[in-house]
Motif scaffolding. Structure first.
Motif, PDB file in Angstrom:
ATOM      1  N   ALA A   6     -36.145   9.551 -12.356  1.00  0.00           N
ATOM      2  CA  ALA A   6     -35.013   8.714 -12.756  1.00  0.00           C
ATOM      3  C   ALA A   6     -35.114   8.380 -14.240  1.00  0.00           C
ATOM      4  CB  ALA A   6     -34.983   7.435 -11.916  1.00  0.00           C
ATOM      5  N   PHE A   7     -33.975   8.037 -14.837  1.00  0.00           N
ATOM      6  CA  PHE A   7     -33.886   7.787 -16.274  1.00  0.00           C
ATOM      7  C   PHE A   7     -34.036   6.295 -16.594  1.00  0.00           C
ATOM      8  CE2 PHE A   7     -31.474  11.685 -15.503  1.00  0.00           C
ATOM      9  CZ  PHE A   7     -31.996  12.524 -16.474  1.00  0.00           C
ATOM     10  N   HIS A   8     -34.540   6.042 -17.791  1.00  0.00           N
ATOM     11  CA  HIS A   8     -34.667   4.674 -18.295  1.00  0.00           C
ATOM     12  C   HIS A   8     -34.291   4.675 -19.772  1.00  0.00           C
ATOM     13  CE1 HIS A   8     -36.311   0.572 -18.675  1.00  0.00           C
ATOM     14  NE2 HIS A   8     -36.807   0.986 -19.839  1.00  0.00           N
ATOM     15  N   GLY A   9     -33.171   4.035 -20.106  1.00  0.00           N
ATOM     16  CA  GLY A   9     -32.759   3.933 -21.500  1.00  0.00           C
ATOM     17  C   GLY A   9     -33.530   2.846 -22.212  1.00  0.00           C
ATOM     18  N   THR A  10     -33.907   3.093 -23.451  1.00  0.00           N
ATOM     19  CA  THR A  10     -34.721   2.106 -24.172  1.00  0.00           C
ATOM     20  C   THR A  10     -34.392   2.117 -25.660  1.00  0.00           C
ATOM     21  OG1 THR A  10     -36.996   1.311 -24.477  1.00  0.00           O
ATOM     22  CG2 THR A  10     -36.640   3.686 -24.610  1.00  0.00           C
ATOM     23  N   THR A  11     -35.017   1.224 -26.387  1.00  0.00           N
ATOM     24  CA  THR A  11     -34.822   1.136 -27.830  1.00  0.00           C
ATOM     25  C   THR A  11     -35.958   1.875 -28.542  1.00  0.00           C
ATOM     26  OG1 THR A  11     -35.989  -0.988 -27.847  1.00  0.00           O
ATOM     27  CG2 THR A  11     -33.586  -1.042 -27.665  1.00  0.00           C
ATOM     28  N   PRO A  12     -35.751   2.304 -29.779  1.00  0.00           N
ATOM     29  CA  PRO A  12     -36.767   3.090 -30.488  1.00  0.00           C
ATOM     30  C   PRO A  12     -38.136   2.414 -30.557  1.00  0.00           C
ATOM     31  CG  PRO A  12     -34.687   3.189 -31.659  1.00  0.00           C
ATOM     32  CD  PRO A  12     -34.505   2.172 -30.580  1.00  0.00           C
ATOM     33  N   ASP A  13     -38.161   1.090 -30.723  1.00  0.00           N
ATOM     34  CA  ASP A  13     -39.441   0.400 -30.876  1.00  0.00           C
ATOM     35  C   ASP A  13     -40.216   0.254 -29.572  1.00  0.00           C
ATOM     36  OD1 ASP A  13     -37.240  -1.318 -30.216  1.00  0.00           O
ATOM     37  OD2 ASP A  13     -38.595  -3.016 -30.417  1.00  0.00           O
ATOM     38  N   CYS A  14     -39.597   0.580 -28.449  1.00  0.00           N
ATOM     39  CA  CYS A  14     -40.272   0.427 -27.152  1.00  0.00           C
ATOM     40  C   CYS A  14     -40.844   1.732 -26.605  1.00  0.00           C
ATOM     41  CB  CYS A  14     -39.309  -0.164 -26.123  1.00  0.00           C
ATOM     42  SG  CYS A  14     -38.859  -1.885 -26.425  1.00  0.00           S
ATOM     43  N   VAL A  15     -40.520   2.852 -27.234  1.00  0.00           N
ATOM     44  CA  VAL A  15     -40.916   4.153 -26.698  1.00  0.00           C
ATOM     45  C   VAL A  15     -42.434   4.292 -26.600  1.00  0.00           C
ATOM     46  CG1 VAL A  15     -40.843   6.649 -27.053  1.00  0.00           C
ATOM     47  CG2 VAL A  15     -38.812   5.266 -27.492  1.00  0.00           C
TER      48      VAL A  15
ATOM     49  N   TYR B 134     -28.037   1.634 -22.440  1.00  0.00           N
ATOM     50  CA  TYR B 134     -29.105   0.694 -22.800  1.00  0.00           C
ATOM     51  C   TYR B 134     -29.987   1.232 -23.918  1.00  0.00           C
ATOM     52  CZ  TYR B 134     -27.414  -1.348 -18.549  1.00  0.00           C
ATOM     53  OH  TYR B 134     -26.568  -1.900 -17.602  1.00  0.00           O
ATOM     54  N   THR B 135     -29.495   2.279 -24.600  1.00  0.00           N
ATOM     55  CA  THR B 135     -30.225   2.826 -25.742  1.00  0.00           C
ATOM     56  C   THR B 135     -29.631   2.310 -27.042  1.00  0.00           C
ATOM     57  OG1 THR B 135     -28.809   4.789 -25.928  1.00  0.00           O
ATOM     58  CG2 THR B 135     -30.704   4.932 -24.432  1.00  0.00           C
ATOM     59  N   GLU B 136     -30.404   2.429 -28.108  1.00  0.00           N
ATOM     60  CA  GLU B 136     -29.939   2.073 -29.446  1.00  0.00           C
ATOM     61  C   GLU B 136     -30.386   3.156 -30.417  1.00  0.00           C
ATOM     62  OE1 GLU B 136     -31.367  -1.746 -30.569  1.00  0.00           O
ATOM     63  OE2 GLU B 136     -30.404  -2.811 -28.886  1.00  0.00           O
ATOM     64  N   GLU B 137     -29.631   3.340 -31.487  1.00  0.00           N
ATOM     65  CA  GLU B 137     -29.987   4.333 -32.498  1.00  0.00           C
ATOM     66  C   GLU B 137     -31.095   3.818 -33.400  1.00  0.00           C
ATOM     67  OE1 GLU B 137     -26.446   5.210 -34.625  1.00  0.00           O
ATOM     68  OE2 GLU B 137     -25.713   6.662 -33.151  1.00  0.00           O
ATOM     69  N   ASP B 138     -31.939   4.752 -33.864  1.00  0.00           N
ATOM     70  CA  ASP B 138     -32.917   4.380 -34.880  1.00  0.00           C
ATOM     71  C   ASP B 138     -32.295   4.610 -36.255  1.00  0.00           C
ATOM     72  OD1 ASP B 138     -32.981   7.099 -35.374  1.00  0.00           O
ATOM     73  OD2 ASP B 138     -35.013   7.406 -34.606  1.00  0.00           O
ATOM     74  N   ALA B 139     -33.087   4.514 -37.300  1.00  0.00           N
ATOM     75  CA  ALA B 139     -32.561   4.647 -38.661  1.00  0.00           C
ATOM     76  C   ALA B 139     -31.965   6.022 -38.924  1.00  0.00           C
ATOM     77  CB  ALA B 139     -33.676   4.360 -39.667  1.00  0.00           C
TER      78      ALA B 139
ATOM     79  N   ARG C  77     -31.430   8.586 -30.516  1.00  0.00           N
ATOM     80  CA  ARG C  77     -31.596   7.725 -29.343  1.00  0.00           C
ATOM     81  C   ARG C  77     -32.724   8.269 -28.471  1.00  0.00           C
ATOM     82  NH1 ARG C  77     -27.052   4.336 -28.513  1.00  0.00           N
ATOM     83  NH2 ARG C  77     -25.307   4.859 -29.892  1.00  0.00           N
ATOM     84  N   TYR C  78     -33.295   7.380 -27.657  1.00  0.00           N
ATOM     85  CA  TYR C  78     -34.446   7.758 -26.842  1.00  0.00           C
ATOM     86  C   TYR C  78     -34.225   7.343 -25.392  1.00  0.00           C
ATOM     87  CZ  TYR C  78     -36.568   8.217 -31.448  1.00  0.00           C
ATOM     88  OH  TYR C  78     -36.830   8.573 -32.744  1.00  0.00           O
ATOM     89  N   MET C  79     -34.524   8.277 -24.497  1.00  0.00           N
ATOM     90  CA  MET C  79     -34.421   7.996 -23.071  1.00  0.00           C
ATOM     91  C   MET C  79     -35.664   8.557 -22.383  1.00  0.00           C
ATOM     92  SD  MET C  79     -31.300   8.907 -20.413  1.00  0.00           S
ATOM     93  CE  MET C  79     -30.084   8.239 -21.577  1.00  0.00           C
ATOM     94  N   ILE C  80     -36.162   7.807 -21.414  1.00  0.00           N
ATOM     95  CA  ILE C  80     -37.354   8.210 -20.673  1.00  0.00           C
ATOM     96  C   ILE C  80     -36.934   8.805 -19.335  1.00  0.00           C
ATOM     97  CG2 ILE C  80     -39.580   7.471 -19.751  1.00  0.00           C
ATOM     98  CD1 ILE C  80     -39.321   7.057 -22.765  1.00  0.00           C
TER      99      ILE C  80
ATOM    100  N   ARG D 223     -28.771  12.691 -29.806  1.00  0.00           N
ATOM    101  CA  ARG D 223     -27.725  11.988 -30.545  1.00  0.00           C
ATOM    102  C   ARG D 223     -26.512  11.855 -29.634  1.00  0.00           C
ATOM    103  NH1 ARG D 223     -28.820  11.841 -36.057  1.00  0.00           N
ATOM    104  NH2 ARG D 223     -30.417  13.322 -36.777  1.00  0.00           N
ATOM    105  N   ALA D 224     -25.857  10.726 -29.709  1.00  0.00           N
ATOM    106  CA  ALA D 224     -24.645  10.510 -28.918  1.00  0.00           C
ATOM    107  C   ALA D 224     -23.941   9.255 -29.415  1.00  0.00           C
ATOM    108  CB  ALA D 224     -24.980  10.370 -27.429  1.00  0.00           C
ATOM    109  N   PRO D 225     -22.625   9.200 -29.255  1.00  0.00           N
ATOM    110  CA  PRO D 225     -21.889   7.994 -29.653  1.00  0.00           C
ATOM    111  C   PRO D 225     -22.299   6.816 -28.773  1.00  0.00           C
ATOM    112  CG  PRO D 225     -20.412   9.868 -29.326  1.00  0.00           C
ATOM    113  CD  PRO D 225     -21.736  10.256 -28.754  1.00  0.00           C
ATOM    114  N   ASP D 226     -21.913   5.621 -29.198  1.00  0.00           N
ATOM    115  CA  ASP D 226     -22.154   4.442 -28.377  1.00  0.00           C
ATOM    116  C   ASP D 226     -21.444   4.607 -27.036  1.00  0.00           C
ATOM    117  OD1 ASP D 226     -23.735   3.060 -30.150  1.00  0.00           O
ATOM    118  OD2 ASP D 226     -22.034   2.110 -31.155  1.00  0.00           O
ATOM    119  N   CYS D 227     -21.972   3.933 -26.039  1.00  0.00           N
ATOM    120  CA  CYS D 227     -21.388   3.972 -24.708  1.00  0.00           C
ATOM    121  C   CYS D 227     -20.056   3.223 -24.750  1.00  0.00           C
ATOM    122  CB  CYS D 227     -22.341   3.325 -23.700  1.00  0.00           C
ATOM    123  SG  CYS D 227     -21.799   3.448 -22.004  1.00  0.00           S
TER     124      CYS D 227
END
Length: 257
Positions: free
Chosen positions: A101-110, A137-142, A146-149, A212-216
């Motif tokens: 299963a997938f888990h969306g996260t922020t760059p600093d949590c990877v 539930y993801t956010e872009e980095d600089a 985006r990162y998904m687990i 890479r993907a646009p905002d939800c």
């Protein structure tokens, strides 16, 4: 997808860790970095499998894959396998209900997730069957990435509805019409979309998907709201069944009299 209480998940949806291979020589014993992230080659079958699972729901969102990294963390994997053995002993191997299963996260949590898995917070650790749900539930980095687990998750003995683990890991107890105490919670019994666990070692972060993907745009209900709504529906339906059962008993009593 069908989850079982007395059997394993169906073969079409069972993507178990037993067939997942890792390379222990990549992690140097005694290293301060307990894990490594290995970039998969786009031509590899493993890459194509993960990409296909991700793009099944993300292609329509304009997602562009950048890379897929395999997480090699032998210590965390050992804890996951230990938890699996414990569940197998308590529930039987057929009732572990292991899924990916997938888990969306922020760059600093990877990095933290790769090191210690998805640590439950609030009412638990949340996972989704489709990538599109986790994308919100993801956010872009600089750099706009985006990162998904993609994790392996053991659901064990699941309950439907609000995640409220008073004593997680115990068999589900039926009290009137209310179910409590399980290894995990899901939003619905048939083809569930959301999974919630309470033990960090019930999941293993197998892959990091960088894209890479646009905002939800069409942001869906949060998984917490989805599970809460499912619990309310379950409670309402259970009460309706209880009232129907009482009416049947009353009718039977009148017939006897």
């Amino acid at each position: 997808m069908v989850l079982q209480r007395t059997g394993d998940v169906t073969s079409s949806s069972c993507r178990c860790l037993d067939s997942w291979q890792w390379s222990p020589d990549l992690v140097v014993p005694g290293s301060t970095q307990p894990y490594v992230r290995v970039s998969l080659q786009p031509t590899a079958d493993e890459y194509k499998t993960v990409e296909s699972m991700f793009m099944a729901s993300m292609a329509s969102e304009g997602a562009v894959m950048q890379r897929i990294e395999k997480v090699e963390n032998p210590n965390l994997l050992a804890r996951y396998q230990s938890k699996k053995a414990a569940l197998s002993e308590r529930l039987s191997p057929e009732c572990i209900n292991e899924v990916q299963a997938f888990h969306g996260t922020t760059p600093d949590c990877v990095d933290g997730i790769c090191k210690s898995s998805v640590i439950p917070y609030g009412k638990g650790a949340y996972f989704a069957w489709t990538a599109i749900r986790s994308h919100c539930y993801t956010e872009e980095d600089a750099d706009g990435l985006r990162y998904m687990i993609l994790s392996h998750v053991m659901l064990g003995y699941w309950t439907v509805g609000e995640p409220r683990p008073l004593k997680p890991g115990l068999p589900v107890i039926l009290r009137g019409h209310h179910l409590t105490h399980g290894d995990s919670a899901i939003d619905q019994a048939h083809n569930p979309h959301v999974f919630v666990t309470w033990d960090q070692y019930q999941s293993y972060p197998s892959y990091v998907i960088v894209y890479r993907a646009p905002d939800c745009i069409h942001r869906q209900l949060s998984v917490q709201q989805e599970v809460m709504q499912a619990m309310k529906k379950w409670d309402k339906d259970a009460k309706k069944r209880a009232r129907h059962s009482r009416r049947r008993k009353d009718t039977a009593s009148c017939a006897i009299m």
